[in-house]
Write an enzyme that holds these catalytic residues in place. Sequence first.
Site, short mmCIF file in Angstrom:
data_model
loop_
_atom_site.label_atom_id
_atom_site.label_comp_id
_atom_site.label_asym_id
_atom_site.label_seq_id
_atom_site.Cartn_x
_atom_site.Cartn_y
_atom_site.Cartn_z
CE LYS A 78 -3.79 1.91 2.63
NZ LYS A 78 -4.56 1.74 4.06
CB SER A 153 -8.06 3.45 3.44
OG SER A 153 -7.15 2.78 4.15
CB SER A 177 -8.01 0.57 5.93
OG SER A 177 -8.99 1.52 5.76
N1 GLN Z 1 -13.04 3.65 6.58
C1 GLN Z 1 -12.61 4.39 7.80
C2 GLN Z 1 -12.11 5.66 7.58
O1 GLN Z 1 -12.19 6.18 6.75
C3 GLN Z 1 -11.12 3.51 8.21
C4 GLN Z 1 -9.85 3.70 7.21
C5 GLN Z 1 -8.77 3.04 7.80
O2 GLN Z 1 -8.97 1.87 8.51
N2 GLN Z 1 -7.80 3.37 7.42
O3 GLN Z 1 -11.49 6.25 8.62
#
Ligand code: GLN
Length: 487
Positions: A78, A153, A177
């Site tokens: 990532k 994400s 995420s």
């Molecule tokens: N979807 C969650 C957020 O927008 C978690 C994102 C993540 O785990 N990086 O914060």
Amino acid sequence: MELSRLTIHELQEMIKKGETTSSDIVESVFKRIDAVEDKVRSYITLLRDSALEEAQQADREIKKGNIKTLSGIPIAVKDIMCTRGVRTTCGSRILHNYVPPYDSTVVMKLREAGAIFVGKANMDEFAMGSSTETSYFEITKNPWDLERIPGGSSGGSAAAVAADECIASLGSDTGGSIRQPAALCGVVGLKPTYGRVSRFGLIAFASSLDQIGPFTKDVEDCAILMNLIAGHDPMDSTSVPTSVPDYREYLSRGIAGWTVGIPKEYFIEGIDPEVSGAIEKAIKEIEGLGAKCIEVSLPHTDYCVAAYYIVAPAEASSNLARYDGVRYGLRSESGEGEDLLEMYKRTRSEGFGAEVKRRIMIGTYALSSGYYDAYYKKASQVRTLIKRDFEESFKKCDVILTPTTPTPAFKIGEKTDDPLQMYLSDIFTLSANLAGIPGISVPCGYTKAGLPIGLQLLAGHFEEGKLIQIASAYEKHSKTEKRRPEI
Ligand code: GLN
């Protein structure tokens, strides 16, 4: 058989027996990338030349008998993890030109284990999102249905594994995420215990929640990557100096005599009937493996979303203060303005996207004097209650089982105008980050339309072994068919 379709352990065997070479594997992966990447868009940066070169080097070592755990295996990372000499953008315009002078610890560890890096995977900007739509660069598509999101994400990392554009990948999980995109793309994703894996070189979103973990095609590969990335790192003071077990040892232990907790608060209205149907089927199969399923209660579940959306933006607003156009990253192109403050303002207005700005504003508000006690402190107290809920439940059961997500992958654009709906797609995953416990998502079937569904398993702190044990038992014995996306 295309090599790109295989798992780490299958390829390891072939390499050991001399049945294939790293160059062949890397070429197969890039052939696949050439065929599908235009449609899927998993990557922000591809490392074709260096990967092919590293593969040749790996082959020379392999010939000499120097075979390491990941010798010659193509891995994606990532784009939130620093890679020495390779642009690391965090999905943001503000870091579009940032080339780190060092490797994150996890990247270094995989490199030392012989991994070949295929590319930097797409992600929501600064990991804020659940669909990979907030990336400054592009929208990653779900390999199972190109009109749908892959989750987020870490959507690029999940899609790349599902589409065979790499053999395995790393993502990060602050509120879901890793587990949410793993579920929506039909792959295995594990978020380790807070402190289990070093975050050195991971661009910070919410420092008390962030963890790095693997995306893999099966549970055995998940154990292999966990063996490599887990462990104390003097460069990350939040990494815990406890010993790391050999996670592979948990793969074939079975779960006879286990108690699995089903939290009643997670089977709520609004959950897609095909998702709940698949989970109920999985519960029956897990009982068939000799485990007893009991109802447990996590009474503060309702407060998870609210607590998370104070804690995470508050920490983000503080972490993101460093992007000011001075030392690295974007500096406003519209001129520097009259003074330093003007330059900061222009740089940050131009460099951050809408969702990141929204989080910075929420976080700054929550931390501002006079509001700190009402918001951040309160949310931290609620967090303690959420953690205690889990501690109480784990007195009665070995692991907790829930759906990973309330629905299968949604359509691109469906939730972009409604942040609250977007936030709710992490409703089942946020709690593990707030409590600091590990969680895994394993595939547990498909909807009628052919979209993957994920089963989430949660365990106590540092009990990743248990997650691997039950996920592996389920994966081996489940009658759920295993499909591949047709792209
Ligand atoms: N979807 C969650 C957020 O927008 C978690 C994102 C993540 O785990 N990086 O914060």
